[in-house]
Design an enzyme around this catalytic site. Sequence first.
Site, PDB file in Angstrom:
ATOM      1  N   CYS A   1      -0.907   4.802   8.234  1.00 18.16           N
ATOM      2  CA  CYS A   1       0.474   5.110   8.631  1.00 18.16           C
ATOM      3  C   CYS A   1       1.120   6.125   7.692  1.00 18.16           C
ATOM      4  O   CYS A   1       1.936   6.937   8.126  1.00 18.16           O
ATOM      5  CB  CYS A   1       1.277   3.823   8.716  1.00 18.16           C
ATOM      6  SG  CYS A   1       0.674   2.734  10.044  1.00 18.16           S
TER       7      CYS A   1
ATOM      8  N   ASN B   1       3.379  -4.228  14.981  1.00 19.30           N
ATOM      9  CA  ASN B   1       1.932  -4.322  14.891  1.00 19.30           C
ATOM     10  C   ASN B   1       1.444  -5.168  16.067  1.00 19.30           C
ATOM     11  O   ASN B   1       1.874  -6.299  16.248  1.00 19.30           O
ATOM     12  CB  ASN B   1       1.555  -4.971  13.549  1.00 19.30           C
ATOM     13  CG  ASN B   1       0.068  -4.985  13.306  1.00 19.30           C
ATOM     14  OD1 ASN B   1      -0.687  -5.512  14.105  1.00 19.30           O
ATOM     15  ND2 ASN B   1      -0.346  -4.432  12.184  1.00 19.30           N
TER      16      ASN B   1
ATOM     17  N   ASP C   1      -6.466  -6.625   8.771  1.00 19.36           N
ATOM     18  CA  ASP C   1      -5.427  -5.654   9.056  1.00 19.36           C
ATOM     19  C   ASP C   1      -5.403  -4.521   8.035  1.00 19.36           C
ATOM     20  O   ASP C   1      -5.150  -3.373   8.384  1.00 19.36           O
ATOM     21  CB  ASP C   1      -4.058  -6.338   9.108  1.00 19.36           C
ATOM     22  CG  ASP C   1      -3.001  -5.463   9.728  1.00 19.36           C
ATOM     23  OD1 ASP C   1      -3.113  -5.171  10.936  1.00 19.36           O
ATOM     24  OD2 ASP C   1      -2.067  -5.058   9.017  1.00 19.36           O
TER      25      ASP C   1
ATOM     26  N   CYS D   1       0.562   1.550   5.179  1.00 22.10           N
ATOM     27  CA  CYS D   1      -0.835   1.671   4.755  1.00 22.10           C
ATOM     28  C   CYS D   1      -1.209   3.159   4.727  1.00 22.10           C
ATOM     29  O   CYS D   1      -0.418   4.020   5.086  1.00 22.10           O
ATOM     30  CB  CYS D   1      -1.742   0.895   5.714  1.00 22.10           C
ATOM     31  SG  CYS D   1      -1.832   1.626   7.374  1.00 22.10           S
TER      32      CYS D   1
ATOM     33  N   HIS E   1      -0.460  -0.120  14.709  1.00 26.32           N
ATOM     34  CA  HIS E   1       0.318  -0.637  13.593  1.00 26.32           C
ATOM     35  C   HIS E   1       1.790  -0.512  13.965  1.00 26.32           C
ATOM     36  O   HIS E   1       2.149   0.168  14.929  1.00 26.32           O
ATOM     37  CB  HIS E   1       0.025   0.163  12.332  1.00 26.32           C
ATOM     38  CG  HIS E   1      -1.330  -0.092  11.763  1.00 26.32           C
ATOM     39  ND1 HIS E   1      -1.603   0.052  10.426  1.00 26.32           N
ATOM     40  CD2 HIS E   1      -2.493  -0.480  12.335  1.00 26.32           C
ATOM     41  CE1 HIS E   1      -2.868  -0.237  10.197  1.00 26.32           C
ATOM     42  NE2 HIS E   1      -3.441  -0.552  11.339  1.00 26.32           N
TER      43      HIS E   1
ATOM     44  N   GLU F   1       4.202   1.141  12.568  1.00 24.98           N
ATOM     45  CA  GLU F   1       4.693   2.516  12.494  1.00 24.98           C
ATOM     46  C   GLU F   1       4.169   3.364  13.652  1.00 24.98           C
ATOM     47  O   GLU F   1       4.913   4.167  14.214  1.00 24.98           O
ATOM     48  CB  GLU F   1       4.287   3.149  11.159  1.00 24.98           C
ATOM     49  CG  GLU F   1       4.886   2.479   9.949  1.00 24.98           C
ATOM     50  CD  GLU F   1       4.061   1.325   9.388  1.00 24.98           C
ATOM     51  OE1 GLU F   1       4.280   0.965   8.223  1.00 24.98           O
ATOM     52  OE2 GLU F   1       3.198   0.772  10.112  1.00 24.98           O
TER      53      GLU F   1
END
Length: 149
Positions: free
Chosen positions: A85, A44, A145, A82, A55, A57
């Site tokens: 992602c 991130n 975030d 999240c 992020h 990912e």
Amino acid sequence: MALNYETMLAAAIEEARLSLKEGGVPVGAAVFDRQGRLLGRGHNRRVQEGDPSIHGETDAFRKAGRQTSYRDKIMVTTLAPCWYCSGLIRQFNFGKVLVGESVNFYGGIDWLRQSGVDVIDLASAECTGMMADFINAHPKLWNEDIGEE
């Protein structure tokens, strides 16, 4: 050949630690092929780059480069993905996701599983503790975030 999930998670944890050292959110990720070969890793970098789309990912996904298929690829992440992602994982049809922890944030795990993605929660005490410490120290940044006010 059996894959070593702990070794795979270690690459993501290294990235999470790097993000924390840089002043960012400690989420790291890595993409592997089905033989366990590392294709890309990232973390991130929302704070560091001022870019809300970086992020862990997405950073690992970009660094893994173009693949002809992702069905046989494994996304490894220190924290449950999240919705953003999770959407990336579904869009590109990743076959498996290894999650370091889902205690501090559960994200889209159920949706991914319902969509046929093999999600394995490794319940890493190290990942859980690192994220809990960060959330306690930086609640405003954490809420930013995850899109909370």
